[in-house]
Design a protein around this motif. Sequence first.
Motif, PDB file in Angstrom:
ATOM      1  N   TYR A  28       3.318   4.951  -7.493  1.00 56.79           N
ATOM      2  CA  TYR A  28       2.518   4.647  -8.692  1.00 56.79           C
ATOM      3  C   TYR A  28       1.265   5.506  -8.806  1.00 56.79           C
ATOM      4  O   TYR A  28       0.609   5.799  -7.805  1.00 56.79           O
ATOM      5  N   GLN A  29       0.944   5.844 -10.044  1.00 53.11           N
ATOM      6  CA  GLN A  29      -0.369   6.392 -10.345  1.00 53.11           C
ATOM      7  C   GLN A  29      -1.367   5.215 -10.331  1.00 53.11           C
ATOM      8  O   GLN A  29      -0.964   4.084 -10.594  1.00 53.11           O
ATOM      9  N   PRO A  30      -2.650   5.513 -10.084  1.00 54.41           N
ATOM     10  CA  PRO A  30      -3.636   4.411 -10.060  1.00 54.41           C
ATOM     11  C   PRO A  30      -3.548   3.522 -11.301  1.00 54.41           C
ATOM     12  O   PRO A  30      -3.529   2.289 -11.181  1.00 54.41           O
ATOM     13  N   GLU A  31      -3.507   4.140 -12.489  1.00 54.41           N
ATOM     14  CA  GLU A  31      -3.473   3.322 -13.710  1.00 54.41           C
ATOM     15  C   GLU A  31      -2.218   2.446 -13.759  1.00 54.41           C
ATOM     16  O   GLU A  31      -2.246   1.370 -14.345  1.00 54.41           O
ATOM     17  N   GLU A  86      -5.439  -4.774   3.319  1.00 50.65           N
ATOM     18  CA  GLU A  86      -4.438  -4.102   2.483  1.00 50.65           C
ATOM     19  C   GLU A  86      -4.766  -4.295   1.000  1.00 50.65           C
ATOM     20  O   GLU A  86      -4.659  -3.362   0.202  1.00 50.65           O
ATOM     21  N   GLY A  87      -5.168  -5.502   0.649  1.00 50.55           N
ATOM     22  CA  GLY A  87      -5.542  -5.778  -0.746  1.00 50.55           C
ATOM     23  C   GLY A  87      -6.685  -4.884  -1.194  1.00 50.55           C
ATOM     24  O   GLY A  87      -6.695  -4.383  -2.329  1.00 50.55           O
ATOM     25  N   VAL A  88      -7.623  -4.665  -0.304  1.00 52.04           N
ATOM     26  CA  VAL A  88      -8.760  -3.795  -0.605  1.00 52.04           C
ATOM     27  C   VAL A  88      -8.261  -2.363  -0.824  1.00 52.04           C
ATOM     28  O   VAL A  88      -8.643  -1.693  -1.790  1.00 52.04           O
ATOM     29  N   ALA A  89      -7.374  -1.906   0.059  1.00 41.62           N
ATOM     30  CA  ALA A  89      -6.897  -0.518  -0.031  1.00 41.62           C
ATOM     31  C   ALA A  89      -6.129  -0.290  -1.339  1.00 41.62           C
ATOM     32  O   ALA A  89      -6.361   0.695  -2.043  1.00 41.62           O
ATOM     33  N   VAL A  90      -5.231  -1.210  -1.674  1.00 46.59           N
ATOM     34  CA  VAL A  90      -4.426  -1.028  -2.895  1.00 46.59           C
ATOM     35  C   VAL A  90      -5.323  -1.094  -4.133  1.00 46.59           C
ATOM     36  O   VAL A  90      -5.199  -0.283  -5.057  1.00 46.59           O
ATOM     37  N   SER A  91      -6.250  -2.040  -4.139  1.00 43.92           N
ATOM     38  CA  SER A  91      -7.105  -2.211  -5.310  1.00 43.92           C
ATOM     39  C   SER A  91      -8.080  -1.046  -5.463  1.00 43.92           C
ATOM     40  O   SER A  91      -8.372  -0.611  -6.582  1.00 43.92           O
ATOM     41  N   ALA A  92      -8.578  -0.549  -4.342  1.00 41.31           N
ATOM     42  CA  ALA A  92      -9.465   0.619  -4.397  1.00 41.31           C
ATOM     43  C   ALA A  92      -8.702   1.819  -4.944  1.00 41.31           C
ATOM     44  O   ALA A  92      -9.225   2.611  -5.737  1.00 41.31           O
ATOM     45  N   TYR A  93      -7.431   1.944  -4.547  1.00 38.94           N
ATOM     46  CA  TYR A  93      -6.599   3.029  -5.078  1.00 38.94           C
ATOM     47  C   TYR A  93      -6.459   2.894  -6.593  1.00 38.94           C
ATOM     48  O   TYR A  93      -6.579   3.873  -7.343  1.00 38.94           O
ATOM     49  N   ALA A  94      -6.257   1.654  -7.054  1.00 41.87           N
ATOM     50  CA  ALA A  94      -6.033   1.418  -8.480  1.00 41.87           C
ATOM     51  C   ALA A  94      -7.222   1.844  -9.330  1.00 41.87           C
ATOM     52  O   ALA A  94      -7.049   2.256 -10.474  1.00 41.87           O
ATOM     53  N   ILE A  95      -8.429   1.719  -8.788  1.00 46.08           N
ATOM     54  CA  ILE A  95      -9.597   2.138  -9.579  1.00 46.08           C
ATOM     55  C   ILE A  95     -10.190   3.433  -9.034  1.00 46.08           C
ATOM     56  O   ILE A  95     -11.227   3.897  -9.482  1.00 46.08           O
ATOM     57  N   GLN A  96      -9.535   4.008  -8.027  1.00 45.71           N
ATOM     58  CA  GLN A  96      -9.974   5.254  -7.404  1.00 45.71           C
ATOM     59  C   GLN A  96     -11.385   5.131  -6.813  1.00 45.71           C
ATOM     60  O   GLN A  96     -12.230   6.016  -7.006  1.00 45.71           O
ATOM     61  N   LEU A 130       0.843  -1.205   0.000  1.00 46.03           N
ATOM     62  CA  LEU A 130       0.000   0.000   0.000  1.00 46.03           C
ATOM     63  C   LEU A 130       0.880   1.258   0.000  1.00 46.03           C
ATOM     64  O   LEU A 130       0.666   2.191  -0.768  1.00 46.03           O
ATOM     65  N   ARG A 131       1.895   1.248   0.841  1.00 41.33           N
ATOM     66  CA  ARG A 131       2.807   2.382   0.934  1.00 41.33           C
ATOM     67  C   ARG A 131       3.429   2.678  -0.431  1.00 41.33           C
ATOM     68  O   ARG A 131       3.474   3.813  -0.898  1.00 41.33           O
ATOM     69  N   LYS A 132       3.888   1.596  -1.055  1.00 40.68           N
ATOM     70  CA  LYS A 132       4.555   1.740  -2.344  1.00 40.68           C
ATOM     71  C   LYS A 132       3.584   2.212  -3.433  1.00 40.68           C
ATOM     72  O   LYS A 132       3.924   3.078  -4.250  1.00 40.68           O
ATOM     73  N   ALA A 133       2.388   1.643  -3.433  1.00 43.75           N
ATOM     74  CA  ALA A 133       1.398   2.041  -4.437  1.00 43.75           C
ATOM     75  C   ALA A 133       1.136   3.541  -4.344  1.00 43.75           C
ATOM     76  O   ALA A 133       1.143   4.252  -5.354  1.00 43.75           O
ATOM     77  N   VAL A 165       2.344  -5.472  -6.056  1.00 49.12           N
ATOM     78  CA  VAL A 165       2.869  -4.103  -6.034  1.00 49.12           C
ATOM     79  C   VAL A 165       4.226  -4.074  -5.315  1.00 49.12           C
ATOM     80  O   VAL A 165       5.178  -3.449  -5.773  1.00 49.12           O
ATOM     81  N   HIS A 166       4.303  -4.783  -4.221  1.00 56.49           N
ATOM     82  CA  HIS A 166       5.518  -4.770  -3.408  1.00 56.49           C
ATOM     83  C   HIS A 166       6.704  -5.422  -4.128  1.00 56.49           C
ATOM     84  O   HIS A 166       7.810  -4.903  -4.142  1.00 56.49           O
ATOM     85  N   TYR A 167       6.467  -6.597  -4.728  1.00 56.06           N
ATOM     86  CA  TYR A 167       7.587  -7.364  -5.276  1.00 56.06           C
ATOM     87  C   TYR A 167       7.675  -7.382  -6.798  1.00 56.06           C
ATOM     88  O   TYR A 167       8.655  -7.886  -7.352  1.00 56.06           O
ATOM     89  N   GLY A 168       6.635  -6.922  -7.476  1.00 52.95           N
ATOM     90  CA  GLY A 168       6.713  -6.786  -8.923  1.00 52.95           C
ATOM     91  C   GLY A 168       6.067  -7.916  -9.703  1.00 52.95           C
ATOM     92  O   GLY A 168       5.832  -9.011  -9.195  1.00 52.95           O
ATOM     93  N   ALA A 169       5.787  -7.611 -10.981  1.00 52.25           N
ATOM     94  CA  ALA A 169       5.074  -8.550 -11.845  1.00 52.25           C
ATOM     95  C   ALA A 169       5.919  -9.788 -12.158  1.00 52.25           C
ATOM     96  O   ALA A 169       5.411 -10.911 -12.200  1.00 52.25           O
ATOM     97  N   GLU A 170       7.215  -9.583 -12.369  1.00 53.03           N
ATOM     98  CA  GLU A 170       8.080 -10.723 -12.738  1.00 53.03           C
ATOM     99  C   GLU A 170       8.173 -11.725 -11.596  1.00 53.03           C
ATOM    100  O   GLU A 170       8.138 -12.933 -11.794  1.00 53.03           O
ATOM    101  N   TRP A 171       8.317 -11.176 -10.387  1.00 57.66           N
ATOM    102  CA  TRP A 171       8.357 -12.045  -9.197  1.00 57.66           C
ATOM    103  C   TRP A 171       7.091 -12.893  -9.121  1.00 57.66           C
ATOM    104  O   TRP A 171       7.141 -14.100  -8.880  1.00 57.66           O
TER     105      TRP A 171
END
Lengths: 157, 427
Positions: B37-40, B107-117, B30-33, B222-228
């Motif tokens: 990052y921008q939501p998109e 936390e998943g809710v918070a990050v995902s809500a941020y992603a779609i605002q 969440l902190r990193k997002a 978000v924390h560890y990246g898509a490749e991970w």
Amino acid sequence: MNLTAEEIEAIRAEAAHYEQASAASIEALKIVQAHRGWVSDENLADIAELLGMSPAQLDGVATFYNLIYRRPVGRKVIHYCNSVSCWMLGAEDHREYLQQKLGVKLGETTADGEFTLLPIVCLGACDKAPVMMVGDETHMNVDRAAIDRIVSTRGGS
Amino acid sequence: MGKPLTRNIKPDGTAASLKECIKSGGYEGLRKALKDYQPEEVQHLVKDAGLRGRGGAGFPTGVKWSFVPMGENTPKTKYLVVNGDEMEPGTFKDRLLIEGDPHQLVEGVAVSAYAIQASTAYIFLRGEYHLGAARLRQAIAEAHAAGYLGTNILGSDFSLEVHLHTSAGRYICGEETALINSLEGKRANPRAKPPFPQVSGLWGKPTIVNNVETLCNVPHIVHYGAEWFKGLSRGPDAGTKLYGVSGRVKRPGAWELPMGVTAREIIEEHAGGMQDGYKLRGFLPGGASTDFLLPEHLDVPMDYGSIGKCGSRLGTGTMILLDDQTCPVRMVLNLEQFFAQESCGWCTPCRDGLPWTVSLLQGLVDGRGRPEDLATLERLCGFLGPGNTFCALAPGAMEPLQSALKHFRSDFEAYLPRVAAAGAAHA
Ligand code: SF4
Ligand code: FES
């Protein structure tokens, strides 16, 4: 209005979480049910008024769900899971044993008003089948001894 | 970290505390997002990671999110809804996440809500999960107090309120649009699409509905990246998965494993194999609404494509095993009783077809079967199949039946009156 101030306040607090008060309908029914055991026609009409719904609308919701009781139930409702994993591991035998011990059939309440026996679908603990929910508590890996224990809480704790 | 979802889950069944959660990297996503990052960009990250919905359908999560209108001129109110209804028989995985690590979901809710605002999120939880409800309520309050929810989260300009909504027991509420109706306080009948909820959902506002396990993956991506995330898997579908087994195995349970492990590995290594005296006859790979597979499919990887190629679905990834001492016809009868009871009654094929299915199966096992019943059951599988009903409940109900009729034909036939045998006796 027959609802208590406490019930009304709890319903209003829930309704405040939503754009429209009617969204609190399930929660409101559960609040009243927690206080009274079940939801009578009078209580239903009062809740509907609080939430700006017609009683028919609210009854359509109330009768849709497995956990809203529109008729009196015992002090504790025993819901035994009749879905597939529990069925495979002996749920039918358990139901018969329970019926025998309580002296009631499915859907009935014991003469002393303590227990009502109802079926329920999968309780999401299929790895611990057979499963029963007694009031708010889920009992897993239920066997005859566990049923004896559940039934012996009659009148107690 | 090979098991991100269950890293905090304790064997004693108690919930991970906020402190324990933070120690293992909780709320870092969440902190990193919010900081980097921008939501998109979060949406793209989740799309790049290849996360697919874990509720059963397997739709790519990032793609689903990308249908939400974004930017200045879009509705101010948007909603994120967590599908925590989990009522499919044989499915018990989200319970583990909700009870064992409620902060991970928050936390998943918070990050995902941020992603779609989204400004408000509702966690729609089945009414029977009393323990889960209590733990989530506490986690939401703690997260609020610690500044992970509420106004200007962690000093950013993103604000989010999260509410727990407990349901009262009805399987159809797991269907995305029925869930939205239920949340609005209406009868939980599914809605016609389009409009899709991403554009017009809860109270007509853009709404995303995501499964519990799906959302729990997001902060780690978000924390560890898509490749991970992709690297966690053994196959084409990214990440890990909560797989489960119920039935006559030595150690039934649920485990977080790389996506793409084989059913054999899950059943034999993790579940300890069949109980003594029992043999495996078949299995529903992903809950009650999936087609039976056979022991010959044990070495197929449990990913969406591979299971699909065998004629079934990965579904929720929680298997129900059929052993050699359980009658497949009676098992299917039990499943169809469930679906018939839980049909919302909105459309005729499902409302009438499922009880008909039940009465035919009941007739069979009661010894009242007629030879033409099997053909009727087969026809019902077609009538209630994909495209013929308003939602996927009825086609899902037909999956175990149609595959049982195919794989366990002789068990069905054995219930029919022995016309041939009588003739033979006569001769
Ligand atoms: S298929 Fe069944 S559950 Fe779905 S809308 Fe029709 S009646 Fe309701
Ligand atoms: S089948 Fe009984 S808890 Fe799932």
